[in-house]
Write a protein that holds these residues in place. Structure first.
Motif, mmCIF file in Angstrom:
data_model
loop_
_atom_site.group_PDB
_atom_site.id
_atom_site.type_symbol
_atom_site.label_atom_id
_atom_site.label_comp_id
_atom_site.label_asym_id
_atom_site.label_seq_id
_atom_site.Cartn_x
_atom_site.Cartn_y
_atom_site.Cartn_z
ATOM 1 N N LEU A 110 0.807 3.866 -3.172
ATOM 2 C CA LEU A 110 0.398 5.271 -2.994
ATOM 3 C C LEU A 110 1.539 6.242 -3.290
ATOM 4 C CD1 LEU A 110 -1.891 5.106 0.185
ATOM 5 C CD2 LEU A 110 -2.509 4.907 -2.221
ATOM 6 N N ILE A 142 0.841 -1.202 0.000
ATOM 7 C CA ILE A 142 0.000 0.000 0.000
ATOM 8 C C ILE A 142 0.877 1.254 0.000
ATOM 9 C CG2 ILE A 142 -1.601 1.354 1.427
ATOM 10 C CD1 ILE A 142 -2.917 -1.422 2.120
ATOM 11 N N LEU A 143 1.939 1.235 0.820
ATOM 12 C CA LEU A 143 2.857 2.379 0.841
ATOM 13 C C LEU A 143 3.528 2.563 -0.525
ATOM 14 C CD1 LEU A 143 4.602 1.960 4.328
ATOM 15 C CD2 LEU A 143 2.861 3.626 3.701
ATOM 16 N N THR A 151 -2.487 9.699 -3.020
ATOM 17 C CA THR A 151 -1.039 9.645 -3.188
ATOM 18 C C THR A 151 -0.369 9.958 -1.865
ATOM 19 O OG1 THR A 151 -0.875 11.974 -3.802
ATOM 20 C CG2 THR A 151 -1.154 10.393 -5.601
ATOM 21 N N LEU A 152 0.852 9.499 -1.728
ATOM 22 C CA LEU A 152 1.594 9.658 -0.488
ATOM 23 C C LEU A 152 2.782 10.598 -0.724
ATOM 24 C CD1 LEU A 152 1.559 8.493 2.382
ATOM 25 C CD2 LEU A 152 2.960 6.608 1.576
ATOM 26 N N GLY A 153 3.046 11.478 0.226
ATOM 27 C CA GLY A 153 4.273 12.277 0.152
ATOM 28 C C GLY A 153 4.065 13.752 -0.142
ATOM 29 N N GLY A 154 2.882 14.135 -0.645
ATOM 30 C CA GLY A 154 2.600 15.552 -0.857
ATOM 31 C C GLY A 154 3.105 16.113 -2.170
ATOM 32 N N TRP A 155 4.303 15.706 -2.598
ATOM 33 C CA TRP A 155 4.864 16.125 -3.891
ATOM 34 C C TRP A 155 5.867 15.067 -4.305
ATOM 35 C CZ3 TRP A 155 9.885 18.627 -4.960
ATOM 36 C CH2 TRP A 155 10.767 18.550 -3.875
ATOM 37 N N LEU A 156 6.442 15.252 -5.499
ATOM 38 C CA LEU A 156 7.344 14.221 -6.032
ATOM 39 C C LEU A 156 8.458 13.854 -5.051
ATOM 40 C CD1 LEU A 156 8.505 12.380 -8.229
ATOM 41 C CD2 LEU A 156 9.567 14.396 -9.262
ATOM 42 N N LEU A 190 9.043 10.144 -3.512
ATOM 43 C CA LEU A 190 10.278 9.380 -3.723
ATOM 44 C C LEU A 190 10.852 8.901 -2.388
ATOM 45 C CD1 LEU A 190 11.914 11.616 -6.467
ATOM 46 C CD2 LEU A 190 11.248 9.220 -6.758
ATOM 47 N N LEU A 191 10.835 9.786 -1.384
ATOM 48 C CA LEU A 191 11.357 9.395 -0.071
ATOM 49 C C LEU A 191 10.567 8.220 0.491
ATOM 50 C CD1 LEU A 191 12.139 12.814 1.685
ATOM 51 C CD2 LEU A 191 13.758 11.171 0.743
ATOM 52 N N TRP A 192 9.235 8.286 0.369
ATOM 53 C CA TRP A 192 8.386 7.183 0.845
ATOM 54 C C TRP A 192 8.675 5.902 0.065
ATOM 55 C CZ3 TRP A 192 5.747 6.367 5.075
ATOM 56 C CH2 TRP A 192 5.260 7.452 5.816
ATOM 57 N N ARG A 226 -5.036 13.140 -6.125
ATOM 58 C CA ARG A 226 -4.085 13.555 -5.082
ATOM 59 C C ARG A 226 -4.354 12.903 -3.721
ATOM 60 N NH1 ARG A 226 -0.335 17.523 -4.152
ATOM 61 N NH2 ARG A 226 -0.898 17.755 -1.982
ATOM 62 N N GLU A 227 -5.638 12.710 -3.428
ATOM 63 C CA GLU A 227 -5.993 12.131 -2.125
ATOM 64 C C GLU A 227 -5.451 10.718 -1.951
ATOM 65 O OE1 GLU A 227 -7.708 13.906 -4.366
ATOM 66 O OE2 GLU A 227 -9.806 13.447 -3.958
#
Lengths: 209, 260
Positions: A40, A36-37, A61-66, A70-72, A58-59
């Motif tokens: 998303l 799931i991580l 997706t994880l991380g807020g922005w690119l 990527l970090l996630w 957008r809802e």
């Protein structure tokens, strides 16, 4: 007192059958979280440069922005890879894959698909996977391996050049990665739906029996 | 979700956040949004507010640093990027920046000088004709953007390691830090090992023509072993340094190593 002893003996003689051993359950749920991580955050990364004419909402997706996505993605990948590797090794070493997933015959699959679609597929013995399950579970393991390999190719296309070559080139690896994700999402929908239709299978994946 | 969006009864959390981030400087705002969104998604997953945004962000930063260490350990930093035949070149090669082409720097060749600073013996500035006189090589490699797209191009210029030798740079220093003429001041640090990579190039030509404005005239640093944002265009100065000075995108959260 004596009646108690009898009950104890009975319990000892016929222990409730373990359908899903502890390692399978643990790895299943770790994998569910990791998947799931990855999905998303992967949608977040996809949205930065969509392969097709659509973006993911957008809802979802994880991380807020690119950068955050990527970090996630590169954090959850450890969870996915270590757990997945442990699962494949244990599955092969214990013979579970061979015992539970093989053989897969076309006639068996055809028969069970027809039975499933007409709601006549039996679920009396959950320790034996029907052919629909065997095909889906074996297939998703193959997809899992492919998505990791194509993902590694995109992550390190210079270092893992030979892996990229396996897919042809970098852009192809990117498409493979996307379609594997789509296959996993389709699997997820069917898998959850079927588990809800046969709730005792869900129970077995939580408490083992 | 609707129920959970009320932190204090009657106060919409999202509106509250929106109002408060307006008062933050740009960079903080972006980071805050990144953390906030991941918090939102986690809340959705776990169904409770156990993880606050800053601890999630700290965790991600820690893992990112751990990833850098792992990559440093298992990968060969001198591995060569694959090269391609001319027929593989992407046409047209895309223009890409955080602004439109109309806003790209317009540099007058005669006014431009490459400034050299930091841990180097010879700090003289270089004019374009002087740089054009240095030995050049060509390479056709794949440019890969952090966003995922890629394009194959042909770049010609002087290997950066030859130039660093020429100016007597201390190659034991940790970074070469580039500053650019892009609006808002683009800059990016390059680790010394990558700066000394045989394919890392001070690029003066694209497809055997003088580098056009769209691709970074008069000089671009082409690093085929790094993602596109580590390939600065419109370079005006380079500094050899032991200090990590940050970068335009690096400061916003892209992994600074970002090696392919």
């Amino acid at each position: 007192m004596s009646s108690l002893t009898v009950i104890d003996e009975q319990v000892a003689a016929t222990p409730a059958k373990v359908i899903q051993p502890a390692w399978v359950r643990l790895m299943h749920w770790v994998n569910a979280l990791a998947m799931i991580l990855m999905i998303l955050s992967g949608w977040q990364i996809y949205n930065a440069s969509p392969l097709f004419g659509f973006s993911f909402p957008r809802e979802y997706t994880l991380g807020g922005w690119l950068g955050g996505g990527l970090l996630w993605h590169f954090a959850a990948m450890w969870l996915l890879m270590i757990n997945g590797l442990a699962y494949v090794i244990t599955g092969l070493a214990t013979g579970r894959f061979r015992k539970k997933l093989l053989p897969i015959t076309s006639s068996g699959v055809l028969h069970d698909v027809r039975a499933a679609l007409t709601f006549r597929l039996g679920h009396d013995d959950l320790t034996v996977y029907n052919y629909v399950q065997r095909l889906l579970y074996a297939g998703i393991i193959v997809v899992g391996v492919l998505i990791v390999l194509s993902g590694l190719s995109m992550w390190k296309p210079v270092q893992l050049y030979y892996l990229v070559m396996l897919f042809g080139d970098y852009p192809t690896a990117r498409y493979v990665h996307f379609f594997c994700m789509a296959a996993i999402c389709a699997f997820l929908v069917i898998h959850v739906l079927l588990a809800l239709l046969v709730p005792k299978s869900l129970r077995a994946m939580i408490i083992g029996r | 979700m609707a129920k959970r969006s009320f932190l204090i009864p009657g106060v919409d959390k999202r509106l509250l956040i929106k109002d408060s981030i307006k008062t933050m400087p740009d960079l903080t705002r972006r980071r805050f949004i990144a953390g906030g969104a991941s918090l939102g998604a986690l809340t959705l997953l776990t169904g409770c507010d156990v993880i606050d945004s800053s601890s999630a962000e700290e965790m991600l930063k820690t893992v990112s640093k751990f990833n850098d260490a792992v990559q440093d350990f298992i990968f060969n930093p001198d591995a060569l990027a694959p090269t391609f035949p001319e027929s593989a070149i992407t046409k047209p090669f895309p223009f890409n920046a955080y602004y439109d082409l109309d806003d790209a720097p317009e540099i007058e060749a005669d006014d431009w000088k490459l400034e050299v600073r930091g841990l180097v013996d010879n700090k003289k500035s270089w004019t374009l004709p002087e740089l054009y006189n240095l030995p050049q090589v060509s390479q056709i490699t794949r440019h890969i953007c952090v966003e995922g797209w890629s394009a194959i191009g042909s770049w010609t210029g002087t290997p950066l390691r030859d130039f660093l030798k020429l100016i007597g740079a201390d190659t034991r220093a940790k970074y070469v830090w580039f500053q650019c003429a892009d609006k808002d001041g683009y800059n990016s640090p390059l680790d010394m090992r990558s700066a000394l990579h045989p394919q890392t190039q001070m690029t003066f030509k694209y497809a055997n023509e003088i580098l056009p404005r769209a691709y970074g005239f008069p000089m671009k640093i082409r690093v085929p072993t790094k993602l596109g944002f580590k390939n600065p265009k419109y370079v005006i100065s380079m500094e050899v340094t032991n200090d990590y000075k940050g970068g335009y995108w690096e400061d916003q959260g892209y992994n600074s190593f970002s090696g392919n």
